[in-house]
Enzyme design. Structure first.
Site, PDB file in Angstrom:
ATOM      1  N   GLU A 244       0.885  -1.180   0.000  1.00 19.40           N
ATOM      2  CA  GLU A 244       0.000   0.000   0.000  1.00 19.40           C
ATOM      3  C   GLU A 244       0.908   1.211   0.000  1.00 19.40           C
ATOM      4  O   GLU A 244       1.540   1.509   1.010  1.00 19.40           O
ATOM      5  CB  GLU A 244      -0.871   0.008   1.241  1.00 19.40           C
ATOM      6  CG  GLU A 244      -1.893  -1.076   1.269  1.00 19.40           C
ATOM      7  CD  GLU A 244      -2.655  -1.023   2.571  1.00 19.40           C
ATOM      8  OE1 GLU A 244      -3.243   0.030   2.867  1.00 19.40           O
ATOM      9  OE2 GLU A 244      -2.624  -2.013   3.298  1.00 19.40           O
ATOM     10  N   CYS A 278      -2.029   9.092   2.805  1.00 17.26           N
ATOM     11  CA  CYS A 278      -1.782   8.558   1.451  1.00 17.26           C
ATOM     12  C   CYS A 278      -2.864   9.018   0.494  1.00 17.26           C
ATOM     13  O   CYS A 278      -2.594   9.342  -0.646  1.00 17.26           O
ATOM     14  CB  CYS A 278      -1.699   7.039   1.504  1.00 17.26           C
ATOM     15  SG  CYS A 278      -3.154   6.262   2.219  1.00 17.26           S
TER      16      CYS A 278
END
Ligand code: NAD
Length: 471
Positions: A244, A278
């Site tokens: 990720e 993110c």
């Protein structure tokens, strides 16, 4: 800050490091605690403990694992006040956000524990039966970043644990402390050796990816490190990896959007956690008819946002988490201003100790400038203009990242049409950001590999096995 020293958790025991390293409070720039620096021998001990524990844990029923994970979650909740204060002190985020992160950490343990992966009958034709079942992989190494250290480490481990794996968790050297406390809680609530925590430098992460006794790495962090993790995992024992990684999320604002209504939501989707998320908005493409209005509205909110030490209850935005990132973000702002950018708010550091940057909205730049092309991961947002929807879609997609994206419009249907043209793991309409235990999350292109959470996430911590059985 905390009277009790911070220790590693290895085989259910609290273990000191041979040496320690300092942990800095980003709101002051000073070291406030020491974390153990795990050695390679301590990694070997953890792997051996996790392998032993795996043999028992994989044989438990999902219901037994769920019960243990719920006890773990309860204990996290019971310690939420001290965990949240510690999180603010090591990470910098406002206390309200730290409290939320601790709550979501407990919820991830609870909500990911509901999954049970059943067998699938692929063929049953009177003579034979072909069944697909899912087996745990073994020992999972969980490597986490510094922006939301507790919830991200927990997210990886919760998926691994409910599927029957044991874990070794490694937090970022910038934010090891709450994860070490999590290890202490796990040491009390889970069977011995099922959950181990090791703090140390980046080399510890590298050793984990190389270790032949680890079967899978669940990694959350930057694209550059993710590529190193994948290369090293492949070279050692072809470890499975879930990656990720970073993003450079675009928000496309159409000409019919209600600017005053959406500006606060758009602002906080970009600047929450001082932009260190993110899936924060990192590029805004605003139609030229409304761009000036939008940029002014965002800058106005930026100027009014209360920036300071997250322990102050009025503070909305804390510091940048660490010195290298602070210097990098200041460099991106400076570069954008030199290349024709105009700061409508902020534009540089705050004159005080700690790693504080004034929330900055920049216009007048476009692709080719680092602030637009790279992931800034800090409190600065470029607002660019477009003329046609085709142009906006093309520019939003013209990146090596593909984590999230959003479209904002007065007409949700019109926005949805544009949303379907965007290359990203998650696309929102009139919103941006947020993850949930039951919804897969991940990236297109260099933003990652695989999906976390939901059934897709759970299965990524298991091996699929085909059984050819007599009828
Ligand atoms: P990073 O890649 O520098 O570090 C992440 C972790 O990897 C740390 O624990 C670090 O010690 C470890 N590490 C460093 N070198 C290693 C190596 N060679 N082998 C193994 N491990 C190693 O990332 P960061 O700066 O801590 O975090 C910020 C990045 O994380 C941003 O790019 C952000 O977008 C990304 N991120 C992604 C998600 C997501 O869900 N996609 C969530 C949060 C953060």
């Amino acid at each position: 800050m905390s009277a009790q020293p911070f220790t590693l958790t290895i085989d259910g025991e609290q273990v000191a490091g041979e040496t320690t390293f300092g942990v800095v409070n980003p709101a002051t720039g000073s070291v406030f605690a020491q974390a153990p620096d795990a050695t390679r021998a301590q990694l070997d001990q953890s792997v051996a403990a996790a392998r032993r524990a795996f043999e028992g844990w994989k044989k438990t029923s999902v219901a037994q694992r769920r019960e243990a994970m719920l006890a773990f979650a309860n204990e996290v909740r019971a310690q939420s006040d001290s965990l949240a204060r510690l999180l603010t002190t090591e990470q910098g985020k406002p206390l309200s956000a730290a409290n939320r992160e601790v709550r979501v950490t407990a919820e991830r343990l609870e909500k990911l524990a509901v999954y049970e992966v059943g067998d699938e009958v692929l063929r049953s034709d009177g003579t034979s039966r072909v069944v697909l079942d899912y087996q745990p992989m073994g020992v999972v190494g969980a490597i986490a970043p510094w922006n939301s250290p507790l919830v991200l480490a927990t997210q990886i481990t919760a998926q691994a644990l409910i599927s029957g794996n044991s874990v070794i968790v490694k937090p970022s050297p910038f934010t090891p402390l709450t994860t070490l406390r999590l290890g202490e809680i796990a040491g009390r609530t889970l069977p011995r050796g099922v959950f181990n925590t090791l703090s140390g430098g980046n080399d510890l992460g590298q050793w984990m990816t190389e270790h032949p006794g680890i079967d899978k790495i669940g990694f959350v962090g930057s694209v550059a490190t993710g590529k190193r993790v994948m290369a090293s995992a492949a070279a050692s024992n072809l470890k499975r990896v879930s990656l990720e990684l970073g993003g450079n999320d675009a928000a496309i604002v159409l000409d019919d959007a209600d600017i005053d209504a959406i500006a606060p939501r758009l602002f906080w989707s970009a600047f929450v956690n001082s932009g260190q998320i993110c899936m924060a908005i990192k590029r805004v493409f605003a139609h030229e008819a409304i761009a000036e209005h939008l940029a002014a509205a965002l800058a106005d909110i930026a100027r009014r946002a209360k920036v300071g030490d997250g322990l102050d209850p009025d503070v909305e935005l804390g510091p940048v988490q660490n010195r290298p990132q602070y210097e990098r973000v200041l460099g991106l702002i400076e570069d954008a201003l030199v290349r024709g950018g105009r700061a409508l708010s902020g534009g540089g550091a705050l004159n005080r100790p700690g790693y504080f940057i004034a929330p900055t909205v920049i216009t007048g730049i476009r692709e080719g400038v680092r602030l637009v092309d790279e992931e800034q991961f800090g409190p600065v947002l470029p607002v660019m203009t477009f003329n046609t929807i085709d142009e906006a879609v093309q520019r939003a997609n013209a990146t090596r990242f593909g984590l999230g994206a959003s479209v904002w419009s007065g007409s949700p249907l019109r926005a949805a049409e544009v949303a379907c043209r965007l290359q990203a793991g998650t696309v929102w309409v009139n919103a941006h950001g947020g993850a949930a235990a039951d919804i897969p999350f991940g990236g297109f292109k260099e933003s990652g590999m695989g999906r976390a959470m939901g059934m897709m996430g759970i299965k990524s911590y298991m091996e699929a096995r085909v059984l050819h059985l007599p009828q």
